[in-house]
Design a protein around this motif. Structure first.
Motif, PDB file in Angstrom:
ATOM      1  N   LEU A 307      47.343  49.252  31.333  1.00  0.00           N
ATOM      2  CA  LEU A 307      48.149  48.223  31.986  1.00  0.00           C
ATOM      3  C   LEU A 307      48.673  48.672  33.343  1.00  0.00           C
ATOM      4  O   LEU A 307      49.749  48.277  33.763  1.00  0.00           O
ATOM      5  CB  LEU A 307      49.321  47.828  31.072  1.00  0.00           C
ATOM      6  N   HIS A 308      47.933  49.513  34.038  1.00  0.00           N
ATOM      7  CA  HIS A 308      48.326  49.923  35.380  1.00  0.00           C
ATOM      8  C   HIS A 308      47.912  48.866  36.395  1.00  0.00           C
ATOM      9  O   HIS A 308      47.136  47.964  36.107  1.00  0.00           O
ATOM     10  CB  HIS A 308      47.671  51.261  35.729  1.00  0.00           C
ATOM     11  N   GLY A 309      48.412  49.018  37.591  1.00  0.00           N
ATOM     12  CA  GLY A 309      47.976  48.148  38.666  1.00  0.00           C
ATOM     13  C   GLY A 309      48.872  46.948  38.849  1.00  0.00           C
ATOM     14  O   GLY A 309      49.794  46.692  38.064  1.00  0.00           O
ATOM     15  N   PRO A 310      48.642  46.175  39.902  1.00  0.00           N
ATOM     16  CA  PRO A 310      49.482  45.012  40.195  1.00  0.00           C
ATOM     17  C   PRO A 310      49.340  43.928  39.136  1.00  0.00           C
ATOM     18  O   PRO A 310      48.370  43.894  38.381  1.00  0.00           O
ATOM     19  CB  PRO A 310      48.946  44.534  41.555  1.00  0.00           C
ATOM     20  N   ILE A 311      50.315  43.021  39.124  1.00  0.00           N
ATOM     21  CA  ILE A 311      50.295  41.927  38.158  1.00  0.00           C
ATOM     22  C   ILE A 311      49.204  40.930  38.534  1.00  0.00           C
ATOM     23  O   ILE A 311      49.159  40.416  39.650  1.00  0.00           O
ATOM     24  CB  ILE A 311      51.673  41.226  38.119  1.00  0.00           C
ATOM     25  N   THR A 312      48.308  40.688  37.609  1.00  0.00           N
ATOM     26  CA  THR A 312      47.281  39.654  37.735  1.00  0.00           C
ATOM     27  C   THR A 312      47.429  38.735  36.533  1.00  0.00           C
ATOM     28  O   THR A 312      47.370  39.184  35.390  1.00  0.00           O
ATOM     29  CB  THR A 312      45.871  40.270  37.750  1.00  0.00           C
ATOM     30  N   LEU A 313      47.634  37.469  36.782  1.00  0.00           N
ATOM     31  CA  LEU A 313      47.966  36.560  35.683  1.00  0.00           C
ATOM     32  C   LEU A 313      46.868  36.474  34.639  1.00  0.00           C
ATOM     33  O   LEU A 313      47.138  36.462  33.437  1.00  0.00           O
ATOM     34  CB  LEU A 313      48.275  35.165  36.229  1.00  0.00           C
ATOM     35  N   GLU A 314      45.586  36.403  35.076  1.00  0.00           N
ATOM     36  CA  GLU A 314      44.508  36.284  34.102  1.00  0.00           C
ATOM     37  C   GLU A 314      44.513  37.497  33.165  1.00  0.00           C
ATOM     38  O   GLU A 314      44.312  38.632  33.598  1.00  0.00           O
ATOM     39  CB  GLU A 314      43.159  36.184  34.809  1.00  0.00           C
ATOM     40  N   GLY A 315      44.735  37.230  31.883  1.00  0.00           N
ATOM     41  CA  GLY A 315      44.730  38.300  30.892  1.00  0.00           C
ATOM     42  C   GLY A 315      45.972  39.167  30.885  1.00  0.00           C
ATOM     43  O   GLY A 315      46.021  40.168  30.156  1.00  0.00           O
ATOM     44  N   GLU A 396      48.383  37.918  25.433  1.00  0.00           N
ATOM     45  CA  GLU A 396      47.717  37.844  26.729  1.00  0.00           C
ATOM     46  C   GLU A 396      47.651  36.416  27.239  1.00  0.00           C
ATOM     47  O   GLU A 396      47.362  35.481  26.495  1.00  0.00           O
ATOM     48  CB  GLU A 396      46.303  38.408  26.633  1.00  0.00           C
ATOM     49  N   LEU A 397      47.897  36.284  28.551  1.00  0.00           N
ATOM     50  CA  LEU A 397      47.669  35.014  29.212  1.00  0.00           C
ATOM     51  C   LEU A 397      46.165  34.722  29.240  1.00  0.00           C
ATOM     52  O   LEU A 397      45.341  35.630  29.096  1.00  0.00           O
ATOM     53  CB  LEU A 397      48.223  35.072  30.637  1.00  0.00           C
ATOM     54  N   PRO A 398      45.787  33.458  29.448  1.00  0.00           N
ATOM     55  CA  PRO A 398      44.357  33.124  29.450  1.00  0.00           C
ATOM     56  C   PRO A 398      43.580  33.918  30.496  1.00  0.00           C
ATOM     57  O   PRO A 398      44.119  34.332  31.524  1.00  0.00           O
ATOM     58  CB  PRO A 398      44.357  31.632  29.774  1.00  0.00           C
ATOM     59  N   GLN A 399      42.306  34.074  30.234  1.00  0.00           N
ATOM     60  CA  GLN A 399      41.428  34.825  31.125  1.00  0.00           C
ATOM     61  C   GLN A 399      40.784  33.946  32.194  1.00  0.00           C
ATOM     62  O   GLN A 399      40.210  34.467  33.150  1.00  0.00           O
ATOM     63  CB  GLN A 399      40.313  35.493  30.303  1.00  0.00           C
ATOM     64  N   ASP A 400      40.863  32.619  32.053  1.00  0.00           N
ATOM     65  CA  ASP A 400      40.126  31.761  32.972  1.00  0.00           C
ATOM     66  C   ASP A 400      40.903  30.477  33.249  1.00  0.00           C
ATOM     67  O   ASP A 400      41.966  30.206  32.663  1.00  0.00           O
ATOM     68  CB  ASP A 400      38.748  31.426  32.396  1.00  0.00           C
ATOM     69  N   ASP A 401      40.386  29.682  34.175  1.00  0.00           N
ATOM     70  CA  ASP A 401      41.043  28.436  34.576  1.00  0.00           C
ATOM     71  C   ASP A 401      41.175  27.471  33.409  1.00  0.00           C
ATOM     72  O   ASP A 401      42.187  26.772  33.264  1.00  0.00           O
ATOM     73  CB  ASP A 401      40.263  27.776  35.708  1.00  0.00           C
ATOM     74  N   GLU A 402      40.151  27.421  32.593  1.00  0.00           N
ATOM     75  CA  GLU A 402      40.185  26.513  31.443  1.00  0.00           C
ATOM     76  C   GLU A 402      41.331  26.866  30.501  1.00  0.00           C
ATOM     77  O   GLU A 402      42.055  26.004  30.015  1.00  0.00           O
ATOM     78  CB  GLU A 402      38.857  26.573  30.699  1.00  0.00           C
ATOM     79  N   GLY A 403      41.495  28.163  30.266  1.00  0.00           N
ATOM     80  CA  GLY A 403      42.578  28.604  29.399  1.00  0.00           C
ATOM     81  C   GLY A 403      43.943  28.287  29.976  1.00  0.00           C
ATOM     82  O   GLY A 403      44.861  27.866  29.261  1.00  0.00           O
TER      83      GLY A 403
END
Length: 925
Positions: A307-315, A396-403
């Motif tokens: 879980l390193h790195g900047p926040i990315t909403l997907e996943g 986890e938040l959705p991985q894609d636009d559909e989710g």
């Protein structure tokens, strides 16, 4: 107020058709309630399924206040009889989950009411399961001194709810973490017997809650937060636990006990224990070392979860990721631990209440607490929506636009606004909490263990992960899957076992999609990987057996031999040609074989039931496949000359006690005149016909094809062994048994049973067997021959280890030999060891005490043998077993520890050997 009048929000149906289909089930509901049902089902396939399944109940529940409806669920559940508990708890869980979800989605209940209701139901379910398990032990006389009156407080046993359950903050698809202890002083006079009984009760409680049945499951239950879980039993005495925490308790265990709460069983004893533990949890001095400990824990979690790195909403992980729920909990808990020793007002369990208390005590600024409180509630709401979609233990938040579009509809939010709100809130929480834990963090946390990384890295080269679609689905599954595997006592071992499964998959999209649509299968494969690596590898090669798990009948009662034959016949009839029919039989057997293994692994059946079910499968396959082979053989060589043939099962098959990896000992007997000839295109004499037919039958059973084999076949028990023909004529068999057979061949005949072939001939063979065994024998000769045979077996097949169930003096083979001798001496046709031993008692050769001890020893060795074959496919090597395998073996045998089990096996073998030695020196009477 009724449900409808309190609605303040409503999800939009993402899948309009599904939403309308669900709403149509409730034409009489108020429009606003139908809209809630429509939006819910249109966003959540899981809740849509519950709505359809519980439509009649739900319509009535929605016409009353949700509090009353929920109370009715609790009261109905409390009234369940023990016999109805498994199904009743699962029905109640469905209804509670559905009611709570609708109250949450409709804004009828606030977050604290939602999590409180989830926790309240978990408390009740745990309490009922624990008390039922203890009641069972009491009814069996296994808890010395206890009576029915002791069930009310579980005979001094209690469960501590840990984590979110302890705090009354369970999430929608949460596991429950429990520590089970008992009052050792209450059982001081019979301490060891009581502990053994309560360990069994605890295991049974966990199975009641977590076993997946056709009705679903109640709660995934984790007992591994107990002291030194890798080496201690699942239930400890209060005194032992106190000693552990006082001497070697660690900071993370202190933190865990901040939220601990007695939730089931003897609540008075539970609260007393927590009071005794106060000095351990709450230090008298300000404990700022807890900050570094908590920070190190955060870094380990990040490294472990990548879980390193900047926040990315997907996943993004709403629980463990940057700015997530765990950050807020750690922030609050760490401050409580720092100051709670000196300020008892800070000793509260809930996160929101803890923040408020810290503000009041001056430990946290009010604006920071308000920000974190708002974020915590909003995070938990998002977490619940993500979990509600498929009842998945995911954060986890959705991985894609559909989710994300589905999630936005579920929350009745604009997708762009939702994304912005999520990003800003996660960033704010991360900045606020990070500055407390690591104001001078100068580097990244270490990556995951090299051994683990090496395994994960090679997955991309496996056939199952060659397509981008398979990779995309698997990436959605991987976090939860790795989390479950890492929860085993030996995570690397479990991961390697799962690696064997994944490596064996020829393709991934179907299996991964199956897992995604049925999250309970992730628990199943993780459980199998941690317990039975051999079974995990089998699944990699035979992943289609998962279809059976979700087919609805996987957890139904065993159908019995005749029903099995009918089901297999239907599969074979539907296939076109000979090879397809055999492949259909192979597929059918694999699914049922897997079912028996899973039922045994999860203690839905015991070793004896597993042995009988494996034997039922073998007999069904033999009896149904035999005529298929005969018809195919007859196309070339004509119908069977004479009266046909019968297949006799010998050894364990005859006694109806097979293990997971047993081969089949068979004898084929035919009845035809020696000069008779078949009438086909290529006629054969009777002897040649039946020899070749037998060879064709063996080939059909043993030939390795795309679907594997049916069974390995051993025909060495036929008259004259390897030197004799593979098929024996009926007249020659009778003559040989009457005039030429050795004693050992009559011993083998005691367990023989016709399992396939011509019915009338089979009946005659059985009548002959009974007649032959009923005749008087030369007792001295039988005893002399048995003693010699026993010596040869001991020299040729000694026990390899103390964990050997079958080989060795005083173990299964030795006891079976004595039991067969008893059958000959008594002139009885009994096949199974317990009945054979009783026959020996009936003629005065064995005493009742001898029979009882030998029967007990035989059953214990069978439990070990059956477990060994299931877990390893061969000899048991305890030192190589994982935690799951060890727990399974202990559960099967009822032992408290491996040292105790080893000592028991040695003692039983020595005692049985002594009884056998003595019996072989005396004649009956």
């Amino acid at each position: 107020m009724v449900f409808a009048s309190r609605l303040s929000r409503c999800p939009r149906p993402y899948d309009a058709d599904r939403g309308k289909e669900a709403a149509a089930l409730f034409p009489g509901l108020a429009p606003e309630l139908r809209a809630l049902v429509e939006g819910t089902a249109g966003c959540s396939p899981y809740l849509g399924g519950l709505i359809a399944k519980e439509s009649e109940w739900l319509e009535a529940a929605l016409t009353q206040p949700p509090e009353a409806a929920f109370e009715n669920i609790l009261s109905d559940t409390s009234a369940l009889e023990i016999s109805d508990l498994h199904a009743g708890l699962r029905r109640a869980k469905r209804r509670a989950a559905l009611l709570i979800a609708l109250a949450d989605l409709g804004g009828v209940w606030a977050l604290e009411q939602v999590t409180g209701a989830l926790t309240g139901f978990a408390d009740l379910a745990t309490d009922l399961a624990l008390k039922a398990a203890v009641a069972t032990e009491i009814s069996r006389g296994k808890l010395p001194g206890a009576t029915d009156a002791d069930v009310a407080d579980a005979a001094g046993t209690f469960a501590l709810a840990m984590g979110k359950m302890g705090a009354g903050e369970l999430n929608y698809s949460s596991d429950i973490d429990l520590i089970v202890l008992f009052d050792g002083e209450r059982h001081r006079e019979n301490y060891h017997d009581a502990r053994a009984a309560l360990v069994r009760a605890t295991r049974n409680m966990a199975h009641t809650l977590s076993d997946i049945t056709r009705d679903g499951y109640v709660f995934r239950t984790d007992l591994r937060l107990r002291p030194d879980a890798s080496v201690t039993p699942v239930c400890l005495s209060m005194e032992a636990a106190e000693t552990y925490y006082e001497s070697v308790g660690r900071t993370w265990e202190r933190a865990a006990y901040v939220k601990a709460r007695a939730c089931a069983g003897d609540l008075v004893a539970g609260e007393r224990f927590l009071e005794h533990l106060t000095p351990f949890v709450w230090r008298k001095h300000l404990d700022f070392a807890a900050i570094q400990d908590a920070h190190d824990m955060r870094l380990r979690i990040r490294a472990h979860k990548g879980l390193h790195g900047p926040i990315t909403l997907e996943g993004h992980d709403m629980k463990l990721g940057r700015g997530g729920i765990r950050e807020i909990e750690f922030f609050t808990q760490t401050r409580q631990i720092i100051a709670g020793g000196r300020d008892p007002s800070l000793r509260v369990r809930g996160t929101v209440e803890g923040l408020a208390r810290l503000v009041a005590a001056g430990w946290v600024p009010e604006d920071a607490a308000d920000t974190l409180t708002d974020a915590y509630r909003a995070h938990r709401e998002v977490e619940h929506r993500v979990q509600m979609i498929a009842d998945a233990q995911t954060h986890e938040l959705p991985q894609d636009d559909e989710g994300f579009a589905r999630l936005a509809a579920f929350m009745d939010r604009d997708e762009a606004d939702l994304r912005q709100d999520l990003f800003e809130r996660l960033s704010t929480v991360h900045e606020l909490t990070e500055s407390f834990f690591a104001p001078h963090d100068n580097g990244e946390a270490p990556e995951i263990d090299e051994d683990v990384q090496a395994i994960v890295d090679r997955w991309s080269n496996y056939p199952a992960l060659r397509s981008s679609r398979a990779v995309a689905i698997f990436e959605r599954l991987k976090p939860d899957l790795l989390e479950r595997l890492q929860q085993s006592a030996r995570p690397l071992e479990a991961l390697e076992s799962f690696d064997g499964f994944l490596h064996g998959l020829p393709a991934g999209v179907q299996v991964f999609s199956l897992f995604e649509a049925n999250p309970q299968l992730i628990d199943l494969i993780a459980d199998i990987a941690a317990t039975a690596p051999g079974l995990a590898q089998y699944l990699g090669r035979n992943s289609q057996v998962f279809d059976a798990v979700i087919g609805g009948a996987f957890f139904e009662p065993w159908p019995g031999l005749q029903a099995l034959k009918k089901r297999l016949t239907a599969q074979i009839v539907a296939a076109d040609d000979f090879e397809q029919k055999l492949d259909a039989a192979r597929r059918w057997l694999k699914e049922w074989h897997f079912r028996v293994g899973v039922h045994h692994l999860r203690a839905l059946i015991d070793a004896e039931e597993a042995g009988q079910q494996y034997a039922d499968l073998a007999e069904a396959v033999l009896d149904v496949v035999c005529p298929v082979v005969v018809r195919d053989f007859a196309r070339k060589h004509g119908d069977m000359p004479g009266r046909g043939a019968a297949v006799m099962g010998m050894g364990s098959l005859g006694a109806r006690q097979l293990s997971a990896g047993s081969d089949l000992d068979l004898i084929v007997i035919y009845d035809a005149e020696s000069d008779s000839v078949s009438d086909g295109r290529r006629p054969l004499s009777a002897g040649t016909y039946y020899s070749r037919l037998t060879q064709a039958f063996v080939t059909a059973m043993t030939a390795p094809m795309a679907e594997g084999i049916l069974y390995e076949i051993d025909m060495r028990l036929r008259p004259s062994g390897r030197q004799g023909p593979v098929a024996t004529s009926w007249s020659a068999f009778r003559t040989y048994q009457r005039e030429e057979a050795w004693t050992w061949e009559h011993l083998a005949l005691t367990r023989a049973r016709v399992v396939a072939g011509t019915r009338t001939l089979g009946a005659e063979i059985e009548a002959f067997r009974e007649e032959l065994l009923s005749k008087a024998v030369d007792a001295a000769k039988v005893l002399h021959d048995v003693a010699e045979m026993r010596q040869r077996v001991a020299e040729a097949k000694p026990a390899e280890t103390q964990w050997e169930g079958k080989r060795g003096s005083g173990r299964m083979t030795d006891i079976e030999l004595l039991a067969q001798a008893a059958t000959l001496l008594a002139g009885k046709p009994e096949r199974r060891v317990p009945e054979q031993l009783l026959a020996g008692q009936g003629v005065g050769w064995l005493s009742p005490e001898d029979v009882q001890r030998l029967t007990h020893a035989y059953r214990r060795f069978w439990q070990v043998q059956a477990a060994s074959r299931l877990l390893t496919g061969g000899s048991l090597k305890v030192e190589e077993l994982g935690e799951g395998g060890r727990n399974f073996l202990l559960r099967q045998t009822g032992a408290e520890s491996f040292d105790g089990l080893a000592a028991e096996l040695t003692e039983l073998a020595e005692e049985a050997a002594a009884i056998i030695d003595a019996a072989l020196t005396r004649t009956p009477g």
